[in-house]
Design a protein around this motif. Structure first.
Motif, mmCIF file in Angstrom:
data_model
loop_
_atom_site.group_PDB
_atom_site.id
_atom_site.type_symbol
_atom_site.label_atom_id
_atom_site.label_comp_id
_atom_site.label_asym_id
_atom_site.label_seq_id
_atom_site.Cartn_x
_atom_site.Cartn_y
_atom_site.Cartn_z
ATOM 1 N N LEU A 106 98.898 37.279 -21.744
ATOM 2 C CA LEU A 106 98.204 36.357 -23.449
ATOM 3 C C LEU A 106 96.988 35.928 -23.638
ATOM 4 O O LEU A 106 96.430 35.626 -22.653
ATOM 5 C CB LEU A 106 99.102 35.198 -22.924
ATOM 6 N N SER A 107 96.780 35.762 -24.427
ATOM 7 C CA SER A 107 95.441 35.373 -25.652
ATOM 8 C C SER A 107 96.032 34.086 -25.700
ATOM 9 O O SER A 107 97.329 34.012 -26.819
ATOM 10 C CB SER A 107 95.818 36.688 -26.417
ATOM 11 N N THR A 108 95.329 33.359 -25.251
ATOM 12 C CA THR A 108 95.537 32.102 -25.770
ATOM 13 C C THR A 108 94.659 30.357 -26.502
ATOM 14 O O THR A 108 93.610 31.658 -26.785
ATOM 15 C CB THR A 108 96.477 30.792 -24.639
ATOM 16 N N SER A 109 94.836 29.985 -26.915
ATOM 17 C CA SER A 109 93.802 29.668 -27.260
ATOM 18 C C SER A 109 92.826 28.654 -26.767
ATOM 19 O O SER A 109 91.486 28.358 -27.534
ATOM 20 C CB SER A 109 94.530 28.184 -28.154
ATOM 21 N N ARG A 110 93.022 28.552 -25.714
ATOM 22 C CA ARG A 110 92.071 28.805 -24.774
ATOM 23 C C ARG A 110 91.124 29.944 -22.973
ATOM 24 O O ARG A 110 90.860 29.695 -22.404
ATOM 25 C CB ARG A 110 93.129 27.882 -22.978
ATOM 26 N N GLY A 111 91.907 31.342 -24.248
ATOM 27 C CA GLY A 111 90.866 32.216 -23.610
ATOM 28 C C GLY A 111 92.134 33.398 -23.903
ATOM 29 O O GLY A 111 93.463 32.910 -23.019
ATOM 30 N N ILE A 112 91.815 34.566 -23.038
ATOM 31 C CA ILE A 112 92.892 35.769 -22.044
ATOM 32 C C ILE A 112 93.263 34.701 -20.923
ATOM 33 O O ILE A 112 92.038 35.085 -19.939
ATOM 34 C CB ILE A 112 92.302 37.001 -22.606
ATOM 35 N N MET A 113 94.344 34.437 -20.496
ATOM 36 C CA MET A 113 94.986 34.047 -19.447
ATOM 37 C C MET A 113 96.386 35.213 -18.564
ATOM 38 O O MET A 113 97.097 35.547 -19.526
ATOM 39 C CB MET A 113 95.078 32.999 -19.442
ATOM 40 N N SER A 114 96.553 34.971 -17.343
ATOM 41 C CA SER A 114 97.906 35.215 -17.494
ATOM 42 C C SER A 114 98.979 34.542 -17.665
ATOM 43 O O SER A 114 98.630 33.212 -17.895
ATOM 44 C CB SER A 114 98.051 35.776 -15.212
ATOM 45 N N ASP A 115 100.506 34.590 -17.168
ATOM 46 C CA ASP A 115 101.442 33.977 -17.956
ATOM 47 C C ASP A 115 101.904 32.973 -16.772
ATOM 48 O O ASP A 115 101.568 31.800 -16.985
ATOM 49 C CB ASP A 115 102.812 34.309 -17.523
#
Length: 132
Positions: A106-115
């Motif tokens: 996922l691309s989130t507001s806190r960067g790219i991370m796993s689910d």
């Protein structure tokens, strides 16, 4: 000019895994480095690094692929959110992929991370890819 560099990255990884290449090179970008870091943290690749080559003016991202007993670890890697149809998920909508054997990137507001990370931090975002 590529309209979707993440899809190009995933296709290069998919093709390299199918022919059992030890590594794959591609032009680097911030989002590609983020995706590679998530794949490394989740154990789907050995490592990644940026390499500069005198034949190419753009720095290359080298991803060292992971195989276990000759079998590929990445069975499937596919793009979920596309330029023509973006897919977003809330933290409450994130469910494990393949009963926890796979991940969503996922691309989130806190960067790219796993689910898994996104669920732990209670974050949602754009679903870039699914890997298992």
């Amino acid at each position: 000019m590529l309209s979707d560099p993440v899809a190009d990255m995933l296709t290069r990884i998919r093709n390299a895994v199918r022919v059992a290449q030890p590594h794959v090179d591609m032009p680097t970008s911030k989002i590609k480095r983020g995706v590679a870091e998530v794949l490394k943290r989740e154990g789907f690749i050995w490592d990644w690094q940026e390499v500069t080559d005198e034949s190419s003016p753009v720095p290359q991202l080298r991803i060292v692929l992971k195989y276990v007993n000759g079998e590929r670890l990445i069975q499937s890697i596919r793009r979920v959110s596309k330029p023509g149809r973006r897919v977003y998920m809330k933290a409450s909508e994130l469910r494990p992929v393949l009963n926890g054997l796979g991940i969503r990137i996922l691309s989130t507001s806190r960067g790219i991370m796993s689910d898994r990370e996104a669920r732990r931090r209670k974050l949602g975002g754009e679903v870039l890819a699914e890997v298992y």
